[in-house]
Design an enzyme around this catalytic site. Structure first.
Site, PDB file in Angstrom:
ATOM      1  N   SER A 140       0.854  -1.192   0.000  1.00  0.00           N
ATOM      2  CA  SER A 140       0.000   0.000   0.000  1.00  0.00           C
ATOM      3  C   SER A 140       0.885   1.234   0.000  1.00  0.00           C
ATOM      4  O   SER A 140       1.991   1.223   0.552  1.00  0.00           O
ATOM      5  CB  SER A 140      -0.890   0.002   1.245  1.00  0.00           C
ATOM      6  OG  SER A 140      -1.535   1.254   1.399  1.00  0.00           O
ATOM      7  N   TYR A 156      -0.818  -1.069  10.504  1.00  0.00           N
ATOM      8  CA  TYR A 156      -0.920  -1.398   9.082  1.00  0.00           C
ATOM      9  C   TYR A 156       0.208  -0.731   8.296  1.00  0.00           C
ATOM     10  O   TYR A 156       0.869  -1.367   7.464  1.00  0.00           O
ATOM     11  CB  TYR A 156      -2.281  -0.951   8.555  1.00  0.00           C
ATOM     12  CG  TYR A 156      -2.519  -1.264   7.093  1.00  0.00           C
ATOM     13  CD1 TYR A 156      -2.823  -2.556   6.691  1.00  0.00           C
ATOM     14  CD2 TYR A 156      -2.445  -0.266   6.127  1.00  0.00           C
ATOM     15  CE1 TYR A 156      -3.044  -2.856   5.357  1.00  0.00           C
ATOM     16  CE2 TYR A 156      -2.661  -0.550   4.792  1.00  0.00           C
ATOM     17  CZ  TYR A 156      -2.959  -1.841   4.414  1.00  0.00           C
ATOM     18  OH  TYR A 156      -3.170  -2.128   3.086  1.00  0.00           O
TER      19      TYR A 156
END
Length: 234
Positions: A140, A156
């Site tokens: 990401s 994350y």
């Protein structure tokens, strides 16, 4: 059908972006191993994809499961040519640094980082022996140090930044072996993790990982991060 005879393994392949990756890889002629923690979910996904797909019970948080699943996969197909590390979780609450929920951090790292590392440890040696392999780590832009401008979703973000580092280290270690290792940001995509309001559909999110998974022989693209088939800064 230019990739006929090749075999791809996609972790977290039974739904969302992972399922679409499996569909697209099968459409390009690859035999696809659909990895999922539950075999029933993997079997249901395979019915949706077609005869090119095979189910594989696989929990990336368990070294035993990874070893057994790869052994089964190798027995079924003869070897794994493409590994897409797609399995991932986003468990963060509203805490931001310097506060930390250690249980969430450990669980996030175990899937997003260590899970991909476990898979590479077991799969990559066979690729090196064959002189061909494609490893794609689904990451990401939240993990890009150059683009990191918020403390939101800290576990994350840390997990994806670490996965990016693993991508670069693996690529460097495997230079010249015929095994290419890259990272792909699918963008904010409608899925179990991305939610129903995300602007992208699974087909768009799967495009860049599938592109990297099917780089042609002779291509030397490795150790890089891409979104929409364009390079992103680490």
């Amino acid at each position: 059908m230019r990739h006929g005879g090749r075999t791809a393994l996609v972790t977290g392949g039974a739904r969302g972006i992972g399922l679409e990756m499996c569909r697209q890889l099968a459409a390009q002629g690859l035999r696809v191993l659909v990895g999922a923690r539950g075999r029933e979910a993997a079997e249901e996904a395979c019915r949706a994809i077609g005869p090119a797909a095979l189910p594989l019970a696989l929990d990336v948080t368990s070294a035993k499961s990874v070893t057994e699943a790869v052994r089964e996969a190798t027995g079924l197909t003869g070897g794994i040519d493409v590994l897409v590390n797609n399995a991932g979780v986003s468990l963060d609450r509203e805490l931001r640094p310097p506060y930390v929920d250690e249980d969430i951090l450990r669980a996030t790292l175990d899937t997003n980082l260590t899970g991909a590392w476990r898979m590479a440890e077991v799969v990559v040696p066979g690729m090196v022996e064959a002189g061909y392999g494609r490893v794609v780590n689904v990451t990401s832009s939240y993990g890009s140090l150059a683009l990191m401008d918020s403390g939101r979703h800290p576990a994350y973000r840390i997990s994806k930044a670490s996965l990016n580092a693993l991508t670069r280290m693996l690529a460097a270690e495997l230079s010249g072996t015929g095994v290419l290792v890259n990272a792909a940001d699918p963008g904010w995509t409608r899925s179990g993790m991305g939610g129903p309001s995300a602007p992208r559909g699974p087909a768009e999110g799967a495009d860049t990982p599938v592109w990297l998974a099917t780089l042609p022989e002779g291509d030397e693209t490795t150790g890089r991060l891409f979104a929409d088939r364009r390079p992103l800064p680490w």
